[in-house]
Design a protein around this motif. Structure first.
Motif, mmCIF file in Angstrom:
data_model
loop_
_atom_site.group_PDB
_atom_site.id
_atom_site.type_symbol
_atom_site.label_atom_id
_atom_site.label_comp_id
_atom_site.label_asym_id
_atom_site.label_seq_id
_atom_site.Cartn_x
_atom_site.Cartn_y
_atom_site.Cartn_z
ATOM 1 N N VAL A 1 0.846 -1.196 0.000
ATOM 2 C CA VAL A 1 0.000 0.000 0.000
ATOM 3 C C VAL A 1 0.881 1.245 0.000
ATOM 4 C CG1 VAL A 1 -1.913 1.212 1.091
ATOM 5 C CG2 VAL A 1 -1.712 -1.267 1.360
ATOM 6 N N PHE A 2 0.795 2.018 -1.072
ATOM 7 C CA PHE A 2 1.523 3.284 -1.156
ATOM 8 C C PHE A 2 0.672 4.390 -0.528
ATOM 9 C CE2 PHE A 2 3.070 0.995 -5.033
ATOM 10 C CZ PHE A 2 4.363 0.789 -4.582
ATOM 11 N N ARG A 3 1.351 5.356 0.069
ATOM 12 C CA ARG A 3 0.599 6.439 0.723
ATOM 13 C C ARG A 3 0.387 7.638 -0.196
ATOM 14 N NH1 ARG A 3 4.912 9.079 5.085
ATOM 15 N NH2 ARG A 3 6.533 9.600 3.562
ATOM 16 N N GLU A 4 0.808 7.523 -1.431
ATOM 17 C CA GLU A 4 0.591 8.581 -2.431
ATOM 18 C C GLU A 4 0.740 7.966 -3.823
ATOM 19 O OE1 GLU A 4 3.532 9.001 -3.998
ATOM 20 O OE2 GLU A 4 4.736 8.063 -2.454
ATOM 21 N N PRO A 5 0.221 8.623 -4.856
ATOM 22 C CA PRO A 5 0.161 8.012 -6.187
ATOM 23 C C PRO A 5 1.460 8.026 -6.979
ATOM 24 C CG PRO A 5 -0.875 10.182 -6.214
ATOM 25 C CD PRO A 5 -0.537 9.892 -4.788
ATOM 26 N N VAL A 6 2.401 8.910 -6.656
ATOM 27 C CA VAL A 6 3.633 8.997 -7.450
ATOM 28 C C VAL A 6 4.432 7.699 -7.342
ATOM 29 C CG1 VAL A 6 5.802 10.242 -7.768
ATOM 30 C CG2 VAL A 6 3.709 11.508 -7.252
ATOM 31 N N SER A 7 4.497 7.127 -6.142
ATOM 32 C CA SER A 7 5.211 5.856 -5.958
ATOM 33 C C SER A 7 4.608 4.766 -6.841
ATOM 34 C CB SER A 7 5.155 5.432 -4.491
ATOM 35 O OG SER A 7 5.871 6.328 -3.669
ATOM 36 N N ALA A 8 3.281 4.723 -6.876
ATOM 37 C CA ALA A 8 2.605 3.703 -7.683
ATOM 38 C C ALA A 8 2.914 3.879 -9.165
ATOM 39 C CB ALA A 8 1.103 3.769 -7.431
ATOM 40 N N SER B 1 -3.208 4.576 -1.151
ATOM 41 C CA SER B 1 -3.969 5.077 -0.009
ATOM 42 C C SER B 1 -3.528 6.508 0.275
ATOM 43 C CB SER B 1 -3.720 4.164 1.205
ATOM 44 O OG SER B 1 -4.464 4.591 2.323
ATOM 45 N N ALA B 2 -3.811 6.968 1.466
ATOM 46 C CA ALA B 2 -3.328 8.267 1.953
ATOM 47 C C ALA B 2 -2.770 8.054 3.343
ATOM 48 C CB ALA B 2 -4.458 9.296 1.976
ATOM 49 N N ASP B 3 -1.923 8.945 3.776
ATOM 50 C CA ASP B 3 -1.299 8.814 5.088
ATOM 51 C C ASP B 3 -2.356 8.913 6.197
ATOM 52 O OD1 ASP B 3 1.712 9.157 6.326
ATOM 53 O OD2 ASP B 3 0.188 10.094 7.599
ATOM 54 N N PRO B 4 -2.222 8.111 7.264
ATOM 55 C CA PRO B 4 -3.167 8.199 8.389
ATOM 56 C C PRO B 4 -3.189 9.569 9.063
ATOM 57 C CG PRO B 4 -1.928 6.150 8.510
ATOM 58 C CD PRO B 4 -1.291 6.974 7.434
ATOM 59 N N GLY B 5 -2.208 10.414 8.757
ATOM 60 C CA GLY B 5 -2.246 11.780 9.278
ATOM 61 C C GLY B 5 -3.506 12.513 8.863
ATOM 62 N N PHE B 6 -4.060 12.153 7.716
ATOM 63 C CA PHE B 6 -5.327 12.754 7.286
ATOM 64 C C PHE B 6 -6.485 12.280 8.162
ATOM 65 C CE2 PHE B 6 -3.011 13.220 3.202
ATOM 66 C CZ PHE B 6 -3.270 14.557 2.963
ATOM 67 N N ARG C 1 -11.058 18.216 0.629
ATOM 68 C CA ARG C 1 -10.322 17.105 0.024
ATOM 69 C C ARG C 1 -9.599 16.295 1.111
ATOM 70 N NH1 ARG C 1 -9.884 12.924 -3.166
ATOM 71 N NH2 ARG C 1 -7.746 12.476 -3.845
ATOM 72 N N SER C 2 -9.090 16.957 2.145
ATOM 73 C CA SER C 2 -8.415 16.263 3.243
ATOM 74 C C SER C 2 -9.362 15.299 3.942
ATOM 75 C CB SER C 2 -7.852 17.274 4.245
ATOM 76 O OG SER C 2 -6.837 18.052 3.648
ATOM 77 N N ASN D 1 -10.774 9.258 4.627
ATOM 78 C CA ASN D 1 -11.481 8.017 4.323
ATOM 79 C C ASN D 1 -10.612 7.075 3.487
ATOM 80 O OD1 ASN D 1 -14.017 6.505 4.491
ATOM 81 N ND2 ASN D 1 -14.112 6.803 2.274
ATOM 82 N N LEU D 2 -9.877 7.649 2.515
ATOM 83 C CA LEU D 2 -8.984 6.841 1.676
ATOM 84 C C LEU D 2 -7.882 6.184 2.502
ATOM 85 C CD1 LEU D 2 -8.128 5.932 -1.198
ATOM 86 C CD2 LEU D 2 -6.765 8.038 -1.333
ATOM 87 N N SER D 3 -7.454 6.830 3.578
ATOM 88 C CA SER D 3 -6.357 6.295 4.392
ATOM 89 C C SER D 3 -6.694 4.940 5.009
ATOM 90 C CB SER D 3 -5.979 7.287 5.492
ATOM 91 O OG SER D 3 -6.986 7.340 6.495
#
Length: 361
Positions: free
Chosen positions: A129-136, A149-154, A342-343, A348-350
């Motif tokens: 699971v990547f936390r942002e799309p650039v890695s993917a 996904s997104a970082d749990p910080g969100f 958006r945050s 939810n995405l996280s």
């Protein structure tokens, strides 16, 4: 701090060995974290056969699943933590027959040794699971079972109200070191300036540029708050605070207080990943600096922000542009109106970070 004998005695106790045997084993292995994928098998055999890290091995063997929280640590094989994460994954899957996922991480491969680790270990894993799309986008060919996904910080939503925050600062419950003549007041307009993960050594800290930056920013908004995320930030920003007489948020500040301070700012400037997320949660205009990986590009893409990312090694060259943007955002932050909502979507995405566990259950 410790004598050689103390170290060997400690290792002997951990390994349940006599000191001489422990010394021989330790000298043979050196560092138990291998430096290249080609040595993973040899080192894994040592761990199993020599009963090294017996407690940890038993914990992995008895677990239903090993969850590796990669964060920003998967970028260089020269980093021991990076190699350690992949070695744990290798042990879990190949030697201990335990399910394993690597989640919430940015992958930015900078050398061949790391590439070999990733191309061999990702296919073994039960989830990536990547936390942002650039890695993917950059590395999707290395694994077929990845998710974005997104970082749990969100997702983390504990904050402190403005008045409570002010009272906590007044009563020294918040680790803000007041180099200014007045105690910091979050009820007044202020700009947050954060550090950066990109500076590899203390000799590269560009303290002078940060001093110039903060001096110019003080003409836009008198109150500047420096935000520290690591010891390296302390070393970079403390001289700035001392010379200019401005306040700095220390490492011991709680997460709810830090989120409240950053998300309440008028503008956020910096190259740290989590403070950028905290700013976004409050809809704060962001002036980003490039970091040690593409994680800032990644979080901006998640936030649907198409904005310039400044080079932290060229702050003086870009100073006028940074100040112009600060002045613009102080008067009009409409470009960031969508960032707060958006945050919440990204919160939810996280949940994708742990979706494999739900499926396993």
């Amino acid at each position: 701090r410790y004598s050689g004998r103390q170290i060997i005695d400690t290792i002997a106790n951990l390994m349940n060995r006599d000191p001489v045997s422990a010394y021989r084993s330790f000298n043979t292995i050196g560092d138990i974290v291998p430096r290249s994928y080609e040595k993973f098998g040899k080192y894994a055999n040592m761990v199993i056969e020599e009963d090294l890290f017996q407690k940890e091995v038993e914990n992995i063997r008895s677990a239903d699943v090993v969850v590796i929280n990669g964060e920003g640590l998967t970028y260089s094989s020269h980093d021991r933590c990076t190699r350690g994460l992949f070695f744990i994954a290798y042990l879990a899957k190949k030697y201990l027959n335990t399910k394993c996922i690597m989640t919430n991480h940015t992958l930015d491969i900078t050398d061949n040794d790391l590439y070999h680790m990733v191309e061999n270990i990702y296919p073994m894993l039960d989830g990536v699971v990547f936390r942002e799309p650039v890695s993917a986008k950059k590395h999707k060919e290395l694994c077929s079972n990845y998710r974005v996904s997104a970082d749990p910080g969100f997702y983390y939503d504990k904050q402190v109200g403005e008045e409570e925050l002010y009272e906590d600062i007044q009563s020294d419950k918040v680790n803000i070191r007041p180099y200014s003549s007045q105690c910091f007041d979050p009820r007044r307009q202020y700009i947050c300036v954060a550090g950066n993960s990109i500076y590899p050594t203390k000799s590269r800290y560009d303290v002078e540029s940060y001093i110039h930056l903060c001096k110019r920013l003080q003409k836009v908004v008198p109150n500047i708050l420096l935000v520290v995320s690591a010891e390296s930030d302390e070393e970079l920003l403390t001289p700035v605070a001392e010379q200019l007489g401005i306040d700095i948020v220390g490492l011991n500040t709680s997460i709810p207080h830090t989120i409240s301070l950053v998300s309440n700012a008028s503008v956020y400037i910096g190259g740290r990943y989590h403070p950028t997320i905290f700013a976004a949660k409050g809809g704060v205009p962001i002036i980003p600096f490039r970091a040690n990986t593409h994680k800032i590009e990644g979080v901006l893409e998640l936030l649907n922000l198409d904005i310039d990312i400044f080079d932290p090694f060229k702050i003086k060259d870009d100073l006028d542009s940074i100040i112009d943007l600060s002045e613009k955002y102080i008067c009009d932050k409409s470009d960031f109106n969508h960032v707060g909502p958006r945050s919440k979507e990204l919160a939810n995405l996280s949940k994708e970070n742990t979706s494999y566990l739900n499926e396993l259950a």
